[in-house]
Design a protein around this motif. Sequence first.
Motif, PDB file in Angstrom:
ATOM      1  N   LEU A  23       0.828  -1.208   0.000  1.00 31.41           N
ATOM      2  CA  LEU A  23       0.000   0.000   0.000  1.00 31.41           C
ATOM      3  C   LEU A  23       0.859   1.254   0.000  1.00 31.41           C
ATOM      4  O   LEU A  23       0.559   2.232  -0.704  1.00 31.41           O
TER       5      LEU A  23
ATOM      6  N   ARG B  38      -3.757  -0.537  -5.436  1.00 31.65           N
ATOM      7  CA  ARG B  38      -4.216   0.092  -4.192  1.00 31.65           C
ATOM      8  C   ARG B  38      -5.669  -0.283  -3.896  1.00 31.65           C
ATOM      9  O   ARG B  38      -6.008  -0.666  -2.772  1.00 31.65           O
TER      10      ARG B  38
ATOM     11  N   VAL C 226      -6.872  -2.381  -0.576  1.00 32.77           N
ATOM     12  CA  VAL C 226      -7.818  -1.806   0.383  1.00 32.77           C
ATOM     13  C   VAL C 226      -9.055  -2.695   0.500  1.00 32.77           C
ATOM     14  O   VAL C 226      -9.538  -2.982   1.607  1.00 32.77           O
TER      15      VAL C 226
ATOM     16  N   SER D  66      -8.123  -5.860   2.360  1.00 32.04           N
ATOM     17  CA  SER D  66      -7.861  -5.566   3.769  1.00 32.04           C
ATOM     18  C   SER D  66      -9.170  -5.402   4.535  1.00 32.04           C
ATOM     19  O   SER D  66      -9.337  -5.926   5.643  1.00 32.04           O
ATOM     20  N   ARG D  67     -10.104  -4.671   3.955  1.00 36.73           N
ATOM     21  CA  ARG D  67     -11.400  -4.507   4.614  1.00 36.73           C
ATOM     22  C   ARG D  67     -12.132  -5.850   4.714  1.00 36.73           C
ATOM     23  O   ARG D  67     -12.720  -6.176   5.752  1.00 36.73           O
TER      24      ARG D  67
ATOM     25  N   VAL E 209      -5.764   2.066   6.143  1.00 40.22           N
ATOM     26  CA  VAL E 209      -7.005   1.838   5.407  1.00 40.22           C
ATOM     27  C   VAL E 209      -8.150   2.685   5.955  1.00 40.22           C
ATOM     28  O   VAL E 209      -8.992   3.177   5.188  1.00 40.22           O
TER      29      VAL E 209
END
Length: 380
Positions: free
Chosen positions: A201, A213, A217, A220-221, A255
């Motif tokens: 990131l 990116r 993201v 990751s979420r 994030v």
Amino acid sequence: MLAMAAAATCAQAAAAAPAPEPLPVVVLDEARAGHFAGLALSCVGREYPNKISHRLEGAKDVAAPSKLYPAFYGCYDWHSSVHGHWLLARLVERFPQAPFAAPARAALARNLTSENIAGELAYLRRSSDETFERPYGLAWLLQLGSQLRGWDDPQARQWAAALEPLEREAAARLLRWLPKLTRPIRVGEHSQTAFAFGLALDWTRRSGDQALRDALVARSRFFYQGDRDCPLAYEPSGQDFLSPCLAEADLMRRVLAPDEYARWLREFLPQVPRRARADWLVPALVLDPEDGKLAHLDGLNLSRAWMLEGIAAGLPPRDRRIRALRAAAAVHRELGLIAVGDSHYAGAHWLGSFATYLMAPPDAAPAPAPAAATGAGRSD
């Protein structure tokens, strides 16, 4: 033995009642930077011993490390060689007139040539094996690329241009992998996803790679935003060099916005005190630094320190947990730095990079908030 005794004393102090005064912050001066640079200079051109990660399709694939990896054949393994080059670039940028700067530039110029990088790229593309150095080594390669891209220096621009094809291949491999990865990898070693996602990131911010990116993201979420009550008491495992819990928290501050992050962290790490204490997270202790796996715990202390600082930086400046995070970071920092020496190659080939990442964090990562802003009020 003296270092081990000092480490034991420091670990015992961390487990005792919290000290009323914070530990002094050790700064990165030219002498300490020279020590770290010396560790990297002693290994980036050292081919053996070497632990290659190499799949043989036939007898024709048997070759020396320098034939397989013409740029990153040193420092015992590929990923350590990559971040050894990052260390040299980072420290020369910080200390351009230091005695180590000229030999460091020479080492970078010798290895980061277009010809050598073309050889590295050919190796990656030689077969259908997509797993090579994924994700840890690929993420460190992106960190090296980010350092070179952000360094305003004529030679650095040449090295960045030479590295770019390999950098793009690493990013493309991660981008192909992410949609197929259905679960996070929650270990304390190379295959961990949280740490690698964070490095990648940071690279996307500098490179402008919006596709990677967005994918990072989103993943990751998906993987981490719903996590609660991370079992920090179960850490570390006996050969960790990354904390699964802290690496995840350090990723998510990249994030989530600060207020959202503060709420998430309250559920994810409820163990973090709201007073300036260090005893809530005890550093690891290495009894045999010649054992390459057991020596991982020295790196864990260093990575915990920078992750704790990163977590603190991600919170709103008046959050009450910041002082406890920084208190624990200071103890881990002190103990981790004691172990960064040249007595045992098991640690010497890589701990300098971890120490440099702690003491000279990449510009792409948020800087810690001023200490004066951590005392009053709360937002958690």
